[in-house]
Design a protein around this motif. Sequence first.
Motif, short mmCIF file in Angstrom:
data_model
loop_
_atom_site.label_atom_id
_atom_site.label_comp_id
_atom_site.label_asym_id
_atom_site.label_seq_id
_atom_site.Cartn_x
_atom_site.Cartn_y
_atom_site.Cartn_z
N THR A 19 1.80 8.59 -8.98
CA THR A 19 1.91 8.57 -10.44
C THR A 19 0.89 9.55 -11.01
OG1 THR A 19 2.58 6.25 -10.40
CG2 THR A 19 1.82 7.13 -12.51
N TRP A 20 1.37 10.47 -11.86
CA TRP A 20 0.51 11.55 -12.37
C TRP A 20 0.58 11.60 -13.88
CZ3 TRP A 20 -2.12 14.48 -8.68
CH2 TRP A 20 -2.91 15.52 -9.18
N ASP A 21 -0.45 12.17 -14.46
CA ASP A 21 -0.46 12.40 -15.91
C ASP A 21 0.58 13.47 -16.24
OD1 ASP A 21 -1.44 12.09 -18.53
OD2 ASP A 21 -2.68 13.87 -18.32
N ARG A 22 1.03 13.47 -17.50
CA ARG A 22 2.07 14.42 -17.90
C ARG A 22 1.42 15.75 -18.30
NH1 ARG A 22 7.65 13.40 -19.64
NH2 ARG A 22 7.20 11.22 -19.16
N GLY A 23 0.77 16.39 -17.36
CA GLY A 23 0.14 17.68 -17.61
C GLY A 23 0.96 18.82 -17.04
N ARG A 24 0.71 20.03 -17.53
CA ARG A 24 1.49 21.18 -17.08
C ARG A 24 1.28 21.52 -15.61
NH1 ARG A 24 1.22 25.68 -21.96
NH2 ARG A 24 2.28 24.42 -23.55
N PRO A 60 0.83 -1.22 0.00
CA PRO A 60 0.00 0.00 0.00
C PRO A 60 0.86 1.26 0.00
CG PRO A 60 0.06 -0.95 2.18
CD PRO A 60 0.79 -1.92 1.29
N GLY A 61 0.23 2.36 -0.31
CA GLY A 61 0.91 3.64 -0.26
C GLY A 61 1.31 4.21 -1.60
N HIS A 62 0.98 3.50 -2.67
CA HIS A 62 1.29 4.00 -4.02
C HIS A 62 0.01 4.60 -4.61
CE1 HIS A 62 5.24 2.17 -3.96
NE2 HIS A 62 4.69 1.06 -3.48
N GLY A 63 0.07 5.85 -4.96
CA GLY A 63 -1.13 6.55 -5.42
C GLY A 63 -1.06 6.97 -6.88
N GLU A 64 -2.21 7.35 -7.40
CA GLU A 64 -2.33 7.90 -8.76
C GLU A 64 -3.13 9.18 -8.67
OE1 GLU A 64 -4.06 5.03 -11.35
OE2 GLU A 64 -2.54 3.49 -10.95
N GLY A 65 -2.82 10.14 -9.55
CA GLY A 65 -3.53 11.40 -9.51
C GLY A 65 -3.66 12.04 -10.88
N ASP A 66 -4.62 12.94 -10.99
CA ASP A 66 -4.84 13.69 -12.23
C ASP A 66 -5.90 14.74 -11.96
OD1 ASP A 66 -4.55 14.46 -14.83
OD2 ASP A 66 -5.79 12.88 -15.68
N PRO A 91 -3.02 7.04 -20.82
CA PRO A 91 -3.84 7.08 -19.61
C PRO A 91 -3.94 5.72 -18.91
CG PRO A 91 -5.23 7.20 -21.56
CD PRO A 91 -3.81 7.35 -22.03
N TRP A 92 -3.73 4.62 -19.67
CA TRP A 92 -3.83 3.30 -19.04
C TRP A 92 -2.74 3.07 -17.99
CZ3 TRP A 92 -2.45 4.24 -24.10
CH2 TRP A 92 -1.11 3.99 -24.43
N GLN A 93 -1.71 3.91 -17.99
CA GLN A 93 -0.68 3.77 -16.97
C GLN A 93 -1.15 4.31 -15.62
OE1 GLN A 93 2.72 5.70 -18.88
NE2 GLN A 93 3.45 3.71 -19.59
N ARG A 94 -2.32 4.94 -15.62
CA ARG A 94 -3.00 5.34 -14.38
C ARG A 94 -4.40 4.74 -14.39
NH1 ARG A 94 -4.91 9.50 -14.56
NH2 ARG A 94 -4.62 10.04 -16.73
N GLY A 95 -4.47 3.43 -14.62
CA GLY A 95 -5.78 2.79 -14.82
C GLY A 95 -6.73 2.96 -13.66
N THR A 96 -6.23 2.86 -12.44
CA THR A 96 -7.08 3.03 -11.26
C THR A 96 -7.69 4.43 -11.22
OG1 THR A 96 -5.72 1.46 -10.03
CG2 THR A 96 -7.15 2.91 -8.74
N LEU A 139 5.83 10.44 -13.68
CA LEU A 139 4.93 10.91 -14.74
C LEU A 139 4.75 9.84 -15.80
CD1 LEU A 139 6.16 14.59 -15.18
CD2 LEU A 139 4.40 13.68 -13.65
N CYS A 140 3.51 9.70 -16.23
CA CYS A 140 3.19 8.73 -17.29
C CYS A 140 3.80 9.17 -18.61
CB CYS A 140 1.68 8.62 -17.47
SG CYS A 140 0.83 7.97 -16.04
N LYS A 141 3.87 8.26 -19.54
CA LYS A 141 4.28 8.60 -20.89
C LYS A 141 3.17 9.41 -21.55
CE LYS A 141 7.22 4.53 -21.44
NZ LYS A 141 7.47 3.28 -22.19
N PRO A 142 3.49 10.26 -22.52
CA PRO A 142 2.45 11.06 -23.18
C PRO A 142 1.37 10.19 -23.79
CG PRO A 142 4.64 11.87 -23.75
CD PRO A 142 4.84 10.57 -23.02
N ARG A 143 0.12 10.63 -23.65
CA ARG A 143 -1.04 9.96 -24.22
C ARG A 143 -1.11 8.49 -23.82
NH1 ARG A 143 1.28 13.29 -27.60
NH2 ARG A 143 2.57 11.65 -28.51
#
Length: 329
Positions: free
Chosen positions: A233-238, A172-178, A262-267, A256-260
Amino acid sequence: MAGGEREEMSRGIAAGESARQLAGRPGRSPSTVSREIARNSGRDRYRAASADAAAYARGRRPKQAKLAQRPAPRARVEAKLALCWSPEQIAGWPRLQFPGDASMQIPHEAIYLSLYEPRRRQATDRSLTQRLRSARPMHRPKIARRPTGRGIIRATVSISARPAEAEDRKTPGHGEGDLVMGTRPSAVATLVERTSRCTAIVALPDGIRAEQVTPHLTRSLLGIPPRLRRTLTWDRGRETAEHQAVTAETRMPIYLCKPRSPWQRGTNENTHRLLRQYLTKGADLRTFSQADLDAIAHELNHRPRKTHGYRTPAEVYADLLDSGDALTA
């Protein structure tokens, strides 16, 4: 092409040489030689002196606009401009109506030049610029804006460098955001813990630029127990341009995820689909207070999930907090 080269070409044509052979001596491309011959009456009638004179005439400036030389196309162009056709539409339509008839073809660049180029403005009625979509009487070239450095993501850490333990959800303790966008520029930020799927929603009342997102994101992350702040883990946004400042304050590295991708932040993406029931795309999300968003997150976190055997994310998260072994850093 110089006059001496044309003289050599004329002699080579008389001797029956091919375009490739003619191109060899002056070091020209065979296609250049072929075009030179074609624009000067072909092999049978090519003459160096007349070709040189024609090249000089073509090179003289200023040149008269094409529409000024051709009354019929000019009248057609002015009639279509009066109907609010764009120059590209005016240029494209004759290709269908008069295929193969070069006399009816006018490139759209020539129409723009006749309207805006100072030396060619007499070619068409300049009042027709009011019928263009821009309605500008003068041409304003686009000027590339100099980069200010704002919003540029520096020192990015790719998701490929994320610890392997984040992949299987056992630790536990690994998060995703956007960001979840409403009517622009309104948005909220989401944080989802990968193991429990427990969700936090962060209000962004100031905007979505990096300097506006960072303080709210940092405050929300600091509300998570330190043992559960392993990675984010976050989307590659500004909005992540100040990710280093967030990490320095929270001790939580951001990948940061690779560009385009979104499946790398599936949750996180699946959570956004659930949130659209509450936060619609057409809503101004700035009208939601942090209390409103907390209430939505509470409802979502207390909804049973099939992936947890119909336990709720809140229950799973509570178990993670009680399990000292699982949370050992």
